[in-house]
Scaffold this motif. Structure first.
Motif: not given
Length: 692
Positions: A278-307
């Motif tokens: 969690e961090s604060a942006d230029v407008s003063g809002l608290a921003v939450l970033l969540v990333f996810v790692r999972y297996r898909f199509n014979k590989s392990i993928e990493e993607d943005l889960f939530l912003c």
């Protein structure tokens, strides 16, 4: 005919009846049909009208005038066109209706037309004329010798006297048999909409303002097309809508499609791990970033889960509620969560630690881990007082110049006149710990220029002439450079715990070697310090050697505290082909499956060619039991690299000039490995308009 009928009615009926009949006759002129029951049904007039129809029926092959209206005045007129161009009147006696039908004339292609340089194009029954010289396609009505000869004499006058064999040879040439090139640009709304989505996708990837589409991209595209093709194709670019509001809608649609694809993948995967910050942006809002790692199509993928932006208090409960709402909205099971990585250690208290505790409550089988990059950064901060004083004084010297723009400009001029390798110092920041090594190296390299530049009134100017201070500075520049290299090697995507601990094991061995080398007064492992000693033709005092050895050994003991050496029960995941005894973490059936796996020569070849993540992911179908356990070990995040990178992208996208921007869709596009399906998005739209 209609005028004569109205003339008969005028002697027997009043104006209202005549107007009624006129209205129905007008409908007859537009629909070409008139039912007999619409006519008046009174006495002798009905007989007159029926007899009038009988006369018309007997003479339906004659020319017939059509009613023309001018300011509600009826003026009968007789057409003087040829019989071929007149409409034929057909009476349907069985239905008692009058029907007008016009049969369009279709010209046929004749082989003799090739003497004029024309072949046919399209359907043989209703073909178009195509010139074999310029490939121009004319309409079916142009299939007349006079029109074809006119085209040949006006457009290709040099070939007007050529024999038919010339045109036949030209028609059979390989160049003529090539298929027609596809249209460069489609002008329909569907293609314009798809092009608008593609441009919006690239705008979101670049992080530029939405107005760049209308103000820059569209004019540039028109100029390029106009220069490369012609003005006709350039005008087609106008159909692509790239306004500010349109780009914003397109980006939201693209982000929604990526999110939908991610949710589908998470629903079918066996498990996933999370990384949050969690961090604060230029407008003063608290921003939450969540990333996810999972297996898909014979590989392990990493993607943005939530912003998401936290509108109220940025507490641990609010962070958990935000993530939990997303999980419940898309029906993702908490039971699949295997690990949560954050910058909060077990001994720390705070909102992130509280959020992790709440997640572990709803996902009992999940574990938590502390970012290994943060552990490394905390460990290297510990040093002796003598070295810490040198580091602080070096930062003060840098800030004395960097905090004053006038001083920086003067230093630049001086460095250029003295032929220095660099013209400016680097600013040190405590948050960006990787800058410490580069800052100290730059300061040491510009020590001569700074000695000339520094005012004697500045209290730290004497440090640049102090040999003991410069030796310590050279050592700090070398050791922090080496530590930064190790830290950088642990960053990136698809980094596993095994990779990080291998790097740390190597660093621990190097620290022991460096300490023993310094005790023997061998400084070859520190290039800056070694070059400086060669330059001044001197040796290092015992006090300085003792301080360096103490720092190296203290650093090693601190790293062992943050990265303890434990019994690795998952060593079989790192290299299954070195396992000769059943690991304690595996059951009998899993170990039997591991034996079968290691006995397969093809699998052994794949192990040397693929990464560790892809290797185990590719074995899910063939060895599901043991491969699933291995993937579960590889799923947890080792570092917070993705969150740190994500906040850098967020700060570059939502600047002080775009404080009102909803950056969540942009982050979904920029930080995800999933590409949106633009064709699928366009097919979902019921209205195929380029601005929708």
């Amino acid at each position: 005919m209609i005028a004569h009928l109205l003339y008969i009615l005028s002697y027997n009926f009043n104006k209202f009846v005549i107007l009624n009949v006129y209205f129905k006759l007008t409908m007859f002129c537009t629909t070409n049909t008139l039912s007999m029951d619409l006519l008046p049904k009174q006495g002798s007039l009905k007989q007159e009208v029926e007899s009038f129809y009988q006369i018309v029926s007997e003479s339906h092959d004659q020319k017939v005038g059509i009613l023309q209206s001018d300011d509600e005045q009826l003026q009968p007129s007789v057409s003087k066109k040829s019989e071929d161009e007149l409409s034929r009147v057909q009476f349907m006696s069985n239905s008692n209706k009058i029907t007008f039908s016009k049969k369009p004339k279709r010209r046929k292609y004749d082989e003799s037309y090739l003497s004029f340089g024309f072949t046919y194009f399209g359907n043989r029954d209703a073909p178009h004329a195509q010139c074999v010289l310029c490939k121009k396609i004319l309409s079916n009505s142009s299939l007349a010798p006079s029109k074809l000869r006119r085209h040949l004499e006006t457009k290709h006058a040099a070939y007007k006297d050529k024999d038919i064999s010339f045109f036949k040879q030209h028609l059979d040439s390989p160049e003529n048999n090539k298929p027609l090139p596809p249209k460069i640009v489609n002008t329909d709304n569907e293609s314009a909409t798809e092009a608008s989505y593609n441009v919006s996708y690239h705008i979101a990837l670049s992080g530029e303002a939405h107005t760049v589409g209308e103000l820059l991209i569209k004019p540039c595209a028109k100029d390029v097309v106009m220069r490369m093709f012609d003005e006709q194709y350039s005008k087609k670019i106008d159909a692509v809508q790239l306004s500010n509001s349109t780009i914003a809608r397109r980006i939201k649609d693209l982000a929604a499609d990526i999110e939908e694809e991610l949710v589908c993948r998470l629903k079918i995967c066996d498990g996933f791990s999370l990384q949050l910050d969690e961090s604060a942006d230029v407008s003063g809002l608290a921003v939450l970033l969540v990333f996810v790692r999972y297996r898909f199509n014979k590989s392990i993928e990493e993607d943005l889960f939530l912003c998401e932006s936290l509108q109220s208090n940025a507490t641990g409960k609010e962070i958990f509620n935000c993530i939990n709402s997303f999980m419940q909205k898309h029906e993702i099971e908490w039971g699949k969560c295997v690990d949560i990585c954050s910058d909060a250690s077990r001994a720390m208290d705070g909102k992130i630690a509280e959020a992790v505790a709440l997640i572990k409550y709803v996902a009992p089988e999940s574990t938590s881990s502390h970012c290994l990059l943060y552990r490394h950064a905390l460990a290297v901060k510990i040093m002796s007082t003598s070295l810490k004083n040198v580091l602080d004084q070096a930062v003060q010297i840098i800030n004395y110049i960097k905090a004053r723009p006038h001083q920086s400009r003067l230093l630049k001029i001086l460095c250029e006149e003295m032929g220095a390798q660099h013209t400016a110092l680097l600013l040190n920041t405590e948050v960006r710990w990787l800058s410490r090594g580069k800052v100290l190296v730059r300061l040491f390299e510009l020590r001569r220029e700074l000695l000339v530049f520094m005012d004697s009134a500045f209290q730290l100017s004497d440090c640049l002439t102090n040999l003991s201070w410069l030796l310590r500075l050279a050592y700090l520049a070398d050791i922090f450079t080496k530590l930064n290299e190790v830290n950088l090697s642990m960053q990136g995507k698809n980094v596993t715990v095994f990779t990080v601990f291998d790097k740390m094991s190597s660093l621990l061995r190097k620290l022991a070697f460096w300490a023993s080398s310094v005790e023997e007064e061998n400084f070859d492992c520190f290039p800056t310090l070694s070059d400086f000693l060669t330059e001044i033709n001197s040796t290092v005092d015992k006090d300085i050697c003792s301080a360096i050895v103490q720092h190296l050994r203290g650093l090693r003991s601190t790293l062992l505290k943050y990265f303890p050496v434990t019994n690795d029960n998952n060593a079989w995941v790192r290299n299954p082909f070195t396992v000769s005894v059943k690991p304690a973490s595996l059951g009998a059936r899993d170990y039997e499956s591991l034996i079968d796996l290691t006995s397969d020569s093809q699998v052994k070849q794949n192990f040397s060619e693929l990464s560790l993540n892809d290797f185990w992911s590719s074995l899910i179908q063939e060895y599901p039991s043991i491969a699933t356990r291995a993937v579960r070990v590889l799923l947890p995040f080792a570092t917070m690299h993705l969150c740190e990178t994500g906040f850098s992208y967020y700060a570059a996208t939502k600047t002080k000039y775009r404080k009102r921007l909803d950056a969540a869709p942009h982050m979904r596009i920029r930080l995800s490995n999933i590409s949106p399906n633009i064709k699928r998005i366009c097919d979902k739209k019921t209205q195929k308009h380029c601005s929708h």
